[in-house]
Design an enzyme around this catalytic site. Structure first.
Site, PDB file in Angstrom:
ATOM      1  N   ARG A 221       0.860  -1.180   0.000  1.00 52.23           N
ATOM      2  CA  ARG A 221       0.000   0.000   0.000  1.00 52.23           C
ATOM      3  C   ARG A 221       0.903   1.239   0.000  1.00 52.23           C
ATOM      4  NH1 ARG A 221      -3.409  -2.993  -1.441  1.00 52.23           N
ATOM      5  NH2 ARG A 221      -5.420  -3.447  -0.463  1.00 52.23           N
ATOM      6  N   HIS A 269      -1.505  -0.192  -9.857  1.00 52.91           N
ATOM      7  CA  HIS A 269      -2.107  -1.117  -8.882  1.00 52.91           C
ATOM      8  C   HIS A 269      -2.682  -2.351  -9.607  1.00 52.91           C
ATOM      9  CE1 HIS A 269      -4.150  -1.431  -4.698  1.00 52.91           C
ATOM     10  NE2 HIS A 269      -3.991  -2.632  -5.228  1.00 52.91           N
TER      11      HIS A 269
HETATM   12  N1  LIG Z   1      -0.845  -4.443  -5.227  1.00 56.63           N
HETATM   13  C1  LIG Z   1      -1.793  -5.371  -5.235  1.00 56.63           C
HETATM   14  O1  LIG Z   1      -2.411  -5.596  -6.276  1.00 56.63           O
HETATM   15  C2  LIG Z   1      -2.088  -6.146  -4.000  1.00 56.63           C
HETATM   16  C3  LIG Z   1      -1.613  -5.732  -2.795  1.00 56.63           C
HETATM   17  N2  LIG Z   1      -1.869  -6.462  -1.658  1.00 56.63           N
HETATM   18  C4  LIG Z   1      -1.316  -5.999  -0.388  1.00 56.63           C
HETATM   19  O2  LIG Z   1      -0.462  -7.006   0.144  1.00 56.63           O
HETATM   20  C5  LIG Z   1      -0.635  -7.051   1.547  1.00 56.63           C
HETATM   21  C6  LIG Z   1      -0.150  -8.378   2.092  1.00 56.63           C
HETATM   22  O3  LIG Z   1      -1.045  -9.411   1.734  1.00 56.63           O
HETATM   23  P1  LIG Z   1      -0.982 -10.850   2.432  1.00 56.63           P
HETATM   24  O4  LIG Z   1       0.351 -11.461   2.255  1.00 56.63           O
HETATM   25  O5  LIG Z   1      -2.167 -11.602   1.971  1.00 56.63           O
HETATM   26  O6  LIG Z   1      -1.152 -10.441   3.967  1.00 56.63           O
HETATM   27  P2  LIG Z   1      -0.928 -11.329   5.263  1.00 56.63           P
HETATM   28  O7  LIG Z   1      -1.806 -10.777   6.319  1.00 56.63           O
HETATM   29  O8  LIG Z   1      -1.053 -12.782   4.927  1.00 56.63           O
HETATM   30  O9  LIG Z   1       0.599 -11.064   5.648  1.00 56.63           O
HETATM   31  C7  LIG Z   1       1.031  -9.875   6.207  1.00 56.63           C
HETATM   32  C8  LIG Z   1       2.469 -10.045   6.674  1.00 56.63           C
HETATM   33  O10 LIG Z   1       2.933  -8.797   7.168  1.00 56.63           O
HETATM   34  C9  LIG Z   1       3.445  -8.968   8.485  1.00 56.63           C
HETATM   35  N3  LIG Z   1       3.229  -7.766   9.290  1.00 56.63           N
HETATM   36  C10 LIG Z   1       2.073  -7.140   9.591  1.00 56.63           C
HETATM   37  N4  LIG Z   1       2.289  -6.083  10.381  1.00 56.63           N
HETATM   38  C11 LIG Z   1       3.618  -6.042  10.607  1.00 56.63           C
HETATM   39  C12 LIG Z   1       4.452  -5.199  11.359  1.00 56.63           C
HETATM   40  N5  LIG Z   1       3.963  -4.162  12.053  1.00 56.63           N
HETATM   41  N6  LIG Z   1       5.768  -5.454  11.381  1.00 56.63           N
HETATM   42  C13 LIG Z   1       6.287  -6.529  10.713  1.00 56.63           C
HETATM   43  N7  LIG Z   1       5.547  -7.368   9.971  1.00 56.63           N
HETATM   44  C14 LIG Z   1       4.219  -7.133   9.917  1.00 56.63           C
HETATM   45  C15 LIG Z   1       2.685 -10.144   9.049  1.00 56.63           C
HETATM   46  O11 LIG Z   1       3.391 -10.681  10.144  1.00 56.63           O
HETATM   47  P3  LIG Z   1       2.864 -11.981  10.927  1.00 56.63           P
HETATM   48  O12 LIG Z   1       3.067 -13.120   9.956  1.00 56.63           O
HETATM   49  O13 LIG Z   1       3.732 -12.072  12.100  1.00 56.63           O
HETATM   50  O14 LIG Z   1       1.411 -11.732  11.226  1.00 56.63           O
HETATM   51  C16 LIG Z   1       2.611 -11.044   7.820  1.00 56.63           C
HETATM   52  O15 LIG Z   1       3.791 -11.788   7.697  1.00 56.63           O
HETATM   53  C17 LIG Z   1      -2.131  -6.782   1.727  1.00 56.63           C
HETATM   54  O16 LIG Z   1      -2.412  -6.308   3.022  1.00 56.63           O
HETATM   55  C18 LIG Z   1      -2.408  -5.749   0.648  1.00 56.63           C
HETATM   56  O17 LIG Z   1      -2.280  -4.455   1.162  1.00 56.63           O
HETATM   57  C19 LIG Z   1      -2.598  -7.615  -1.709  1.00 56.63           C
HETATM   58  C20 LIG Z   1      -3.090  -8.063  -2.902  1.00 56.63           C
HETATM   59  C21 LIG Z   1      -2.886  -7.365  -4.140  1.00 56.63           C
HETATM   60  O1  LIG Z   2      -6.494  -7.449  -2.812  1.00 58.42           O
HETATM   61  C1  LIG Z   2      -5.915  -6.377  -2.576  1.00 58.42           C
HETATM   62  O2  LIG Z   2      -5.592  -6.021  -1.431  1.00 58.42           O
HETATM   63  C2  LIG Z   2      -5.585  -5.492  -3.680  1.00 58.42           C
HETATM   64  O3  LIG Z   2      -4.905  -4.525  -3.512  1.00 58.42           O
HETATM   65  C3  LIG Z   2      -6.120  -5.844  -5.014  1.00 58.42           C
HETATM   66  O4  LIG Z   2      -5.705  -4.995  -6.007  1.00 58.42           O
END
Ligand SMILES: NC(=O)C1=CN([C@@H]2O[C@H](COP(=O)(O)OP(=O)(O)OC[C@H]3O[C@@H](n4cnc5c(N)ncnc54)[C@H](OP(=O)(O)O)[C@@H]3O)[C@@H](O)[C@H]2O)C=CC1
Ligand SMILES: O=C(O)C(=O)CO
Length: 306
Positions: A221, A269
Site C-alpha cells: 500500500r 495497482h
Molecule cells: N498491489 C496489489 O495488487 C495487491 C496488494 N496487496 C497488499 O499485500 C498485503 C499483504 O497481503 P498478504 O500477504 O495476503 O497479507 P498477510 O496478512 O497474509 O501477511 C502480512 C504479513 O505482514 C506482516 N506484518 C504485519 N504487520 C507487521 C508489522 N507491524 N511489522 C512486521 N511485519 C508485519 C505479518 O506478520 P505476521 O506473519 O507475524 O502476522 C505477515 O507476515 C495486503 O495487506 C495488501 O495491502 C494484496 C493483494 C494485491
Molecule cells: O487485494 C488487494 O488487497 C488489492 O490490492 C487488489 O488490487
C-alpha cells in the site's frame, strides 16, 4: 437469504452471475439500490462508502473482496462483525508473476535501456546483479514470493511481526531484525499490510538501513512509504530505483513527482487483482459458513488491522 455487494466503481456483472449460479435462491443486492436490506446476512465489501452498511439490520458477516482490508477497517461506521479477506492461490500466483517480471526488468537493465532509447543511445551494459531479495511481510503473498525466489536460486531474507522458521529463508522480526533483513538485499519487496503500525514505516531512517543502491518494490500500500523520504533516497543514490504499484492517492495524480522520476517505475495497482473465477469459491463458502453459524475462513484480526 441474501448477500449485498458493496463494491463501488466496479462492473459486477460476472460476480453477480456466478453468485446466482452457485447460490440459487439467494438474493444478490447491490449498494446503493438495496431492494430488501433487512434480508442481507453477508456483505461483500471493497472501499465501501461510510454508512453504506447501515441499512443492513440483520447483517452477520463481512467478506472483503480483496486481500488487504485497510480501506475497509478504516471506515468508522463498519459494524463490529467477523471480517474475512481473500486468500487465494490465484492471487498469490499473480503477485509472484508480477514480481518475477520486475526482478528480470531490473536484472536486464530494461529501465536503463528504455532511458537510452529515448536518447537514441546505443550503449550495451552487462546485467545488474540481483543476488539477495528481501520480503517485508511473510504472510500469504510474501511467503509465496519468498519460496518462488528461493527456487529460482536467489538468497532470500524476510521480515514479519512474529518470527517465522522457513527452510532456506533468513527470517527476522522486530527492529533489529529489520536492519538485518534489509542490509544485504539488492532488492526489497514490501508486502506488509497497511495498519497504524506500518503507516509511513519506510521512512528516512529505515530506508537508510537498506544496502547502498538497493531497489525498492512496493506492491503493498502506498501509505507504508514516506514519499518524501523515498524521493530523497533516490535522488541521493541511496536507492538505485523504485518500482511502485501502489500509492497514497490512486489514481496517481498527474502532478505527482513519481510519474517523471527517472528512477521510478509506476504501475497502476495491477500486480494482483482479485480473480472472480477463483475467489468466488471462498465467498460462497464463507456465506454458507456464516448462515450455518460456523467461523469464516481467513478471518481478519480487527485489533491488529490485518
Ligand atoms: N498491489 C496489489 O495488487 C495487491 C496488494 N496487496 C497488499 O499485500 C498485503 C499483504 O497481503 P498478504 O500477504 O495476503 O497479507 P498477510 O496478512 O497474509 O501477511 C502480512 C504479513 O505482514 C506482516 N506484518 C504485519 N504487520 C507487521 C508489522 N507491524 N511489522 C512486521 N511485519 C508485519 C505479518 O506478520 P505476521 O506473519 O507475524 O502476522 C505477515 O507476515 C495486503 O495487506 C495488501 O495491502 C494484496 C493483494 C494485491
Ligand atoms: O487485494 C488487494 O488487497 C488489492 O490490492 C487488489 O488490487
Amino acid at each position: 437469504m441474501s448477500i449485498a455487494l458493496v463494491i463501488p466503481d466496479r462492473k459486477l456483472d460476472t460476480l453477480v452471475e456466478k453468485l446466482n449460479a452457485l447460490l440459487p435462491g439467494v438474493l444478490i443486492q447491490q449498494w446503493p439500490d438495496y431492494s430488501a436490506p433487512e434480508q442481507v446476512q453477508m456483505a461483500v465489501v471493497w472501499k465501501q462508502p461510510q454508512g453504506s452498511l447501515a441499512a443492513l439490520s440483520n447483517l452477520k458477516s463481512l467478506q472483503s473482496f480483496g486481500a488487504g482490508v485497510d480501506s475497509i477497517v478504516s471506515d468508522p461506521t463498519l459494524p463490529d462483525l467477523p471480517l474475512s479477506r481473500i486468500v487465494d492461490p490465484a492471487l498469490a500466483s499473480s503477485m509472484v508473476n508480477y514480481l518475477s517480471g520486475i526482478v528480470l526488468h531490473y536484472q536486464l537493465r530494461l529501465d536503463l535501456f528504455q532511458r537510452q532509447q529515448q536518447q537514441k543511445l546505443w550503449k550495451p551494459k552487462s546485467p545488474r546483479t540481483i543476488q539477495q531479495i528481501c520480503l517485508l511481510g511473510l504472510g500469504e503473498l510474501g511467503q509465496a514470493a519468498a519460496q518462488y525466489f528461493l527456487q529460482q536460486g536467489y538468497q532470500v531474507s524476510g521480515w514479519s511481526r512474529s518470527l517465522k522458521q522457513l527452510n532456506g529463508i533468513q527470517c527476522y522480526a522486530g527492529d533489529t531484525g529489520f536492519k538485518n533483513a534489509v542490509c544485504d538485499a539488492d532488492m526489497v519487496i514490501c508486502l506488509l499490510p497497511l495498519t497504524a503500525e506500518t503507516t509511513n514505516f519506510l521512512n528516512t531512517e529505515r530506508l537508510s538501513a537498506f544496502k547502498q543502491g538497493a531497489i525498492l518494490v512496493n506492491v503493498a500500500r502506498g501509505a507504508i512509504v514516506d514519499d518524501r523520504a523515498l524521493l530523497a533516497a533516490l535522488d541521493a543514490g541511496q536507492l538505485q530505483a523504485a518500482c511502485l504499484d501502489v500509492f497514497r492517492q490512486e489514481p496517481l495524480p498527474a502532478t505527482d513527482p513519481y510519474w517523471q522520476h527517472p528512477a521510478v517505475l509506476v504501475t497502476p495497482h495491477c500486480s494482483a487483482v482479485t480473480n472472480v473465477d477463483t475467489a468466488i469459491h471462498q465467498i460462497v463458502e464463507n456465506y454458507q459458513r456464516s448462515i450455518n453459524g460456523l467461523p469464516l475462513k481467513h478471518l481478519v484480526n480487527r485489533e491488529r488491522g490485518y
